[in-house]
Enzyme design. Sequence first.
Site, short mmCIF file in Angstrom:
data_model
loop_
_atom_site.label_atom_id
_atom_site.label_comp_id
_atom_site.label_asym_id
_atom_site.label_seq_id
_atom_site.Cartn_x
_atom_site.Cartn_y
_atom_site.Cartn_z
N HIS A 30 19.28 -9.14 2.91
CA HIS A 30 20.02 -8.93 4.16
C HIS A 30 21.31 -8.17 3.90
CE1 HIS A 30 17.90 -12.88 5.14
NE2 HIS A 30 17.48 -12.09 6.10
N GLY A 36 14.14 -4.54 6.53
CA GLY A 36 13.76 -4.49 5.11
C GLY A 36 12.29 -4.13 4.92
N GLN A 37 12.03 -3.35 3.89
CA GLN A 37 10.66 -2.92 3.57
C GLN A 37 9.76 -4.08 3.15
OE1 GLN A 37 8.88 -0.23 3.94
NE2 GLN A 37 7.17 -1.00 2.72
#
Length: 282
Positions: A37, A147-148
């Site tokens: 994060h 996020g990937q």
Amino acid sequence: MEIVKSVKEMKELILEQKALGKTIGFVPTMGYLHEGHISLVKQAVMSNDIVVMSIYVNPTQFGANEDLDKYPRDFEGDCKLAEKEGVDFVFFPANEEMYPNGYNTYINVEGITEVLCGAVRPGHFRGVCTVVAKLFNIVMPDVAYFGQKDAQQVIVIKRMVSDLNINVKVEVCPIVREADGLAMSSRNSYLKPDERSAAIVLYRALSGVKRLIETGESDAGRLKEHIYEIIRKEKLASIEYAEIRNAEDLSDTQNIKGNVLIALAVKIGKTRLIDNIIINNI
Ligand code: PAF
């Protein structure tokens, strides 16, 4: 840093900032922040005038037998981290604020939500898309950061943004890993010590398959078999899926050609973990 709980107040604050000509970066989260994060926040702070983070454990994206009640929470700790990283507003709504009595509208992105995590978590992406669309309408960001690690979520949200002509740029940030390769996740906190050691099998399998591709193997069936072989050796692990798909539209692929997503969902004990890599094979 200001903590905002009401939708009305959040919208007013955003409109004030927009009237001043400020750009808004948005990091949607379910809290229990980790370095993954924080990497999104850093990116947002670097590229925008104002950064909003939402902390909201969204009930509509959890199935009946999932971990909504025990999902880890640490609002105070999250706020300290967010403030330290330069977040301007934390949006922290209650369920009644997001889904008031009579709430009846949901967003269903078809097709790409019926495979991978969507196949084993029916209704999950309907909940994700609904809350993300609501958050976009409340925060009105110029750029939103994801996020990937949640590879399918990113593809689904991009589809929704494009299909519904939502005015936001979706920025995808790389997976952040622990020193031994385990992808950062709030759910890693569920792992007991022996499970924590076992959990690196996901990264081991992805690294193993990447090496095999580098030696010239391109058959998706054989590559999947290699993943299964590695994961089966770990007795605390059970595979939910190991799939190789087109990284843009999640269509099935028999060959490693173009941009390919290799995605895993594995249970370590009772904890469900996901991880992935993207291979670019021209
Ligand atoms: O990725 C998450 O944490 C959640 O799915 C999101 C995007 C915050 C929506 O609840």
